[in-house]
Design a protein around this motif. Structure first.
Motif, mmCIF file in Angstrom:
data_model
loop_
_atom_site.group_PDB
_atom_site.id
_atom_site.type_symbol
_atom_site.label_atom_id
_atom_site.label_comp_id
_atom_site.label_asym_id
_atom_site.label_seq_id
_atom_site.Cartn_x
_atom_site.Cartn_y
_atom_site.Cartn_z
ATOM 1 N N GLN A 198 -8.527 -19.329 -74.027
ATOM 2 C CA GLN A 198 -9.811 -18.776 -73.621
ATOM 3 C C GLN A 198 -10.845 -19.123 -74.680
ATOM 4 O O GLN A 198 -10.587 -18.995 -75.878
ATOM 5 C CB GLN A 198 -9.731 -17.254 -73.448
ATOM 6 C CG GLN A 198 -9.313 -16.831 -72.052
ATOM 7 C CD GLN A 198 -9.659 -15.378 -71.775
ATOM 8 O OE1 GLN A 198 -8.938 -14.479 -72.184
ATOM 9 N NE2 GLN A 198 -10.751 -15.161 -71.058
ATOM 10 N N VAL A 199 -11.988 -19.591 -74.214
ATOM 11 C CA VAL A 199 -13.094 -19.868 -75.119
ATOM 12 C C VAL A 199 -13.841 -18.565 -75.344
ATOM 13 O O VAL A 199 -14.308 -17.931 -74.389
ATOM 14 C CB VAL A 199 -14.040 -20.945 -74.547
ATOM 15 C CG1 VAL A 199 -15.121 -21.306 -75.570
ATOM 16 C CG2 VAL A 199 -13.245 -22.195 -74.152
ATOM 17 N N GLU A 200 -13.938 -18.144 -76.584
ATOM 18 C CA GLU A 200 -14.598 -16.892 -76.917
ATOM 19 C C GLU A 200 -15.577 -17.128 -78.063
ATOM 20 O O GLU A 200 -15.668 -18.245 -78.595
ATOM 21 C CB GLU A 200 -13.559 -15.819 -77.289
ATOM 22 C CG GLU A 200 -12.610 -15.512 -76.133
ATOM 23 C CD GLU A 200 -11.593 -14.444 -76.447
ATOM 24 O OE1 GLU A 200 -11.149 -13.756 -75.508
ATOM 25 O OE2 GLU A 200 -11.227 -14.306 -77.633
ATOM 26 N N GLU A 201 -16.294 -16.098 -78.430
ATOM 27 C CA GLU A 201 -17.276 -16.221 -79.506
ATOM 28 C C GLU A 201 -16.883 -15.316 -80.670
ATOM 29 O O GLU A 201 -16.501 -14.161 -80.477
ATOM 30 C CB GLU A 201 -18.674 -15.843 -79.002
ATOM 31 C CG GLU A 201 -19.780 -16.163 -79.989
ATOM 32 C CD GLU A 201 -21.155 -15.961 -79.382
ATOM 33 O OE1 GLU A 201 -21.859 -16.955 -79.133
ATOM 34 O OE2 GLU A 201 -21.513 -14.788 -79.127
ATOM 35 N N LYS A 202 -16.973 -15.861 -81.877
ATOM 36 C CA LYS A 202 -16.674 -15.102 -83.080
ATOM 37 C C LYS A 202 -17.671 -15.493 -84.151
ATOM 38 O O LYS A 202 -17.831 -16.676 -84.465
ATOM 39 C CB LYS A 202 -15.242 -15.383 -83.552
ATOM 40 C CG LYS A 202 -14.837 -14.572 -84.775
ATOM 41 C CD LYS A 202 -13.393 -14.876 -85.164
ATOM 42 C CE LYS A 202 -12.977 -14.055 -86.375
ATOM 43 N NZ LYS A 202 -11.564 -14.360 -86.783
ATOM 44 N N ASP A 203 -18.347 -14.507 -84.700
ATOM 45 C CA ASP A 203 -19.357 -14.751 -85.741
ATOM 46 C C ASP A 203 -20.403 -15.762 -85.286
ATOM 47 O O ASP A 203 -20.849 -16.611 -86.068
ATOM 48 C CB ASP A 203 -18.699 -15.226 -87.039
ATOM 49 C CG ASP A 203 -17.715 -14.205 -87.606
ATOM 50 O OD1 ASP A 203 -17.965 -12.993 -87.433
ATOM 51 O OD2 ASP A 203 -16.701 -14.619 -88.200
ATOM 52 N N GLY A 204 -20.769 -15.677 -84.013
ATOM 53 C CA GLY A 204 -21.822 -16.527 -83.492
ATOM 54 C C GLY A 204 -21.407 -17.944 -83.165
ATOM 55 O O GLY A 204 -22.247 -18.773 -82.804
ATOM 56 N N LYS A 205 -20.104 -18.239 -83.246
ATOM 57 C CA LYS A 205 -19.616 -19.591 -82.950
ATOM 58 C C LYS A 205 -18.470 -19.530 -81.947
ATOM 59 O O LYS A 205 -17.738 -18.531 -81.890
ATOM 60 C CB LYS A 205 -19.157 -20.293 -84.233
ATOM 61 C CG LYS A 205 -20.290 -20.645 -85.185
ATOM 62 C CD LYS A 205 -19.776 -21.487 -86.340
ATOM 63 C CE LYS A 205 -20.920 -21.911 -87.257
ATOM 64 N NZ LYS A 205 -20.449 -22.768 -88.374
ATOM 65 N N PRO A 206 -18.282 -20.610 -81.177
ATOM 66 C CA PRO A 206 -17.174 -20.613 -80.214
ATOM 67 C C PRO A 206 -15.838 -20.743 -80.929
ATOM 68 O O PRO A 206 -15.736 -21.377 -81.986
ATOM 69 C CB PRO A 206 -17.468 -21.844 -79.352
ATOM 70 C CG PRO A 206 -18.241 -22.749 -80.247
ATOM 71 C CD PRO A 206 -19.074 -21.863 -81.110
ATOM 72 N N THR A 207 -14.824 -20.142 -80.349
ATOM 73 C CA THR A 207 -13.475 -20.221 -80.876
ATOM 74 C C THR A 207 -12.492 -20.265 -79.712
ATOM 75 O O THR A 207 -12.867 -19.982 -78.560
ATOM 76 C CB THR A 207 -13.171 -19.029 -81.796
ATOM 77 O OG1 THR A 207 -11.889 -19.211 -82.411
ATOM 78 C CG2 THR A 207 -13.172 -17.734 -81.019
#
Length: 484
Positions: free
Chosen positions: A368-377
């Protein structure tokens, strides 16, 4: 509509077509220029009824495999077209350079005018009438004769392909033909004077915003001298000028170990307010790049770089990520990324939320593409059951489809010599099996079992009108679907 490209070992090359057109047409490898592998219009099959899939028909086609090449992926037998090359190859065929048709063809629709574009072995582009297979215009030289070119792509009336392996002296790079210009102007971007082959199964990736992307293989690295191996290229459309590029900081290691990114095609997709490019290769790592400026300012900084997911042994021959990605956005708005992994998952990687049994030989991995600290992960979501050298997956209506190929994909003998095509074909490790998986858990919904006794090499899946099409090395095409 789906089409099968056949390669005939007698230097006559045949294209066969299955019709009619449907609202959910599959017109090229990966289904679209972004190579998402997402059939958005397919609604007949879902996770609830996929268990009821069955073989609807099969057809043995008049085709003689050439080296390891037989049938490409379908793109949906009213006619067949045989091409007789005007010239002869300069080198004898082998599995790296089979002197055969290699690029998956493409279907172009302009209102009621529909034609099939394909490249014959002598490098000429043919524009064929959808109804009878006849050339609508005289063939045009597009790429060098007997080069190894890959799946065709189309954007704003410009046709694209890539080349690799230096077959018959052809340089590696990206080709574009402007179909709208009177002279059918051709542009070429050379990835490097030698090496740096672009051999991802889907060929070039084209974004809606008008950039062309391609992943290169091994070679000597020197950007100032036009040598860009182990690199993702970002090119302008039409003229193929270099806009930006991304080279992993460990490129010297990748070249030394032959863990190049040329084994995969990239994939373009949107996530929230971002345009992203997914990239991977033999190394077994996935990077997410800003599709508008993939180099990150210094040509080596991705938005995200994953841990090692596969190929812990750093084996260059038949391990890591090969082929192409698939991606979709589910009904809840979650973005998913699927990738074919050859070999066992790394024991050092974060665990997947869902594991569907041991998978020592290969699998489909889902993130799953998610967001962490303003960046995709990327968050590891599931890993499928065991598969042998899986081909690129596709996704439709909550179901992921993938083929366990049954191929013997080892390239080198223990004494260091190359296996030839006959030796590799004789050692295939099983039969091709079509699987359907739940897109959110990886649960097996369907298996074709021993329905297809043959195996397959560097092919793929197509879906159209509730039919899933698979081809095998013995020149057979299979159509699976729900009983009417």
């Amino acid at each position: 509509m789906n089409y099968m490209l056949l390669r005939n070992g007698l230097l006559a090359f045949t294209l066969c077509a299955f019709v009619p057109l449907n609202a959910s047409d599959w017109l090229s490898f990966g289904g679209d220029p972004q190579r998402t592998g997402w059939a958005q219009g397919e609604k007949d099959i879902n996770p609830g009824n996929a268990k009821d899939l069955t073989l609807l028909w099969k057809a043995s086609l008049e085709n003689q495999p050439r080296e390891l090449n037989s049938l490409t992926a379908a793109v949906a037998l009213l006619w067949k077209k045989t091409f007789t090359p005007d010239s002869k190859p300069r080198q004898d065929p082998f599995w790296l350079c089979p002197n055969a048709l290699n690029a998956t063809p493409l279907i172009a629709k302009r209102g009621l005018d529909v034609m099939v574009y394909t490249i014959s072995s002598d490098g000429k582009l043919h524009a064929l009438d959808i109804h009878n297979g006849e050339d609508k215009t005289p063939p045009i030289q597009f790429v060098p004769a007997y080069s190894k070119n890959w799946s065709l792509g189309l954007y704003h009336n410009v046709l694209y392909t890539t080349t690799s392996q230096g077959c018959n002296g052809a340089k590696s790079g990206v080709y574009a033909m402007d179909l709208g210009s009177p002279e059918k102007k051709i542009a070429f971007f050379q990835a490097s004077p030698s090496g740096a082959g672009i051999w991802g199964r889907a060929g070039a990736v084209i974004s809606p915003s008008g950039f062309v992307y391609a992943q290169t293989g091994d070679g000597e690295y020197n950007p100032s001298a036009g040598k860009l191996p182990d690199t993702i290229l970002q090119l302008s459309t039409r003229d193929l000028k270099l806009v930006d590029y991304f080279t992993p900081s460990n490129h010297s290691y990748l070249t030394r170990k032959d863990l190049d990114s040329g084994s995969m095609s990239a994939v373009y997709f949107k996530f929230k307010d971002r345009e992203l490019l997914g990239s991977g290769g033999k190394e077994g790592v996935i990077s997410l790049l800003d599709a508008k400026a993939i180099g990150g300012g210094d040509h080596k900084t991705p938005l995200y770089r994953s841990p090692l997911w596969v190929n812990e042994e750093a084996d260059f021959a038949g391990r890591g990520f090969w082929g192409s990605f698939a991606t979709w956005e589910d009904e809840a708005g979650a973005r998913w990324l699927y990738v074919p992994a050859l070999g066992a998952a790394s024991t050092k990687a974060p665990p997947f939320a869902n594991v569907n049994g041991e998978a020592p030989n290969g699998s489909i991995m889902a993130f799953q593409v998610e967001e962490k600290d303003g960046k995709p992960t990327l968050t590891p979501a599931w890993i499928s059951r065991d598969m042998n050298a899986p081909d690129p997956p596709i996704v439709a209506n909550g179901v992921v489809y993938a083929v366990s190929t049954g191929e013997f994909n080892r390239q080198w003998k223990p004494d260091g010599g190359l296996f030839n095509s006959k030796e590799r074909a004789a050692q295939h490790t099983g039969n091709a099996v079509l699987y359907a998986f739940d897109s959110s858990t990886g649960k097996e919904l369907f298996s074709s079992g021993t329905t297809m006794p043959g195996w397959t090499h560097f092919s793929g899946i197509a879906i159209s009108g509730g039919r899933i099409y698979v081809t095998t090395y013995d020149s057979t095409v299979y159509a699976f679907g729900l009983k009417q």
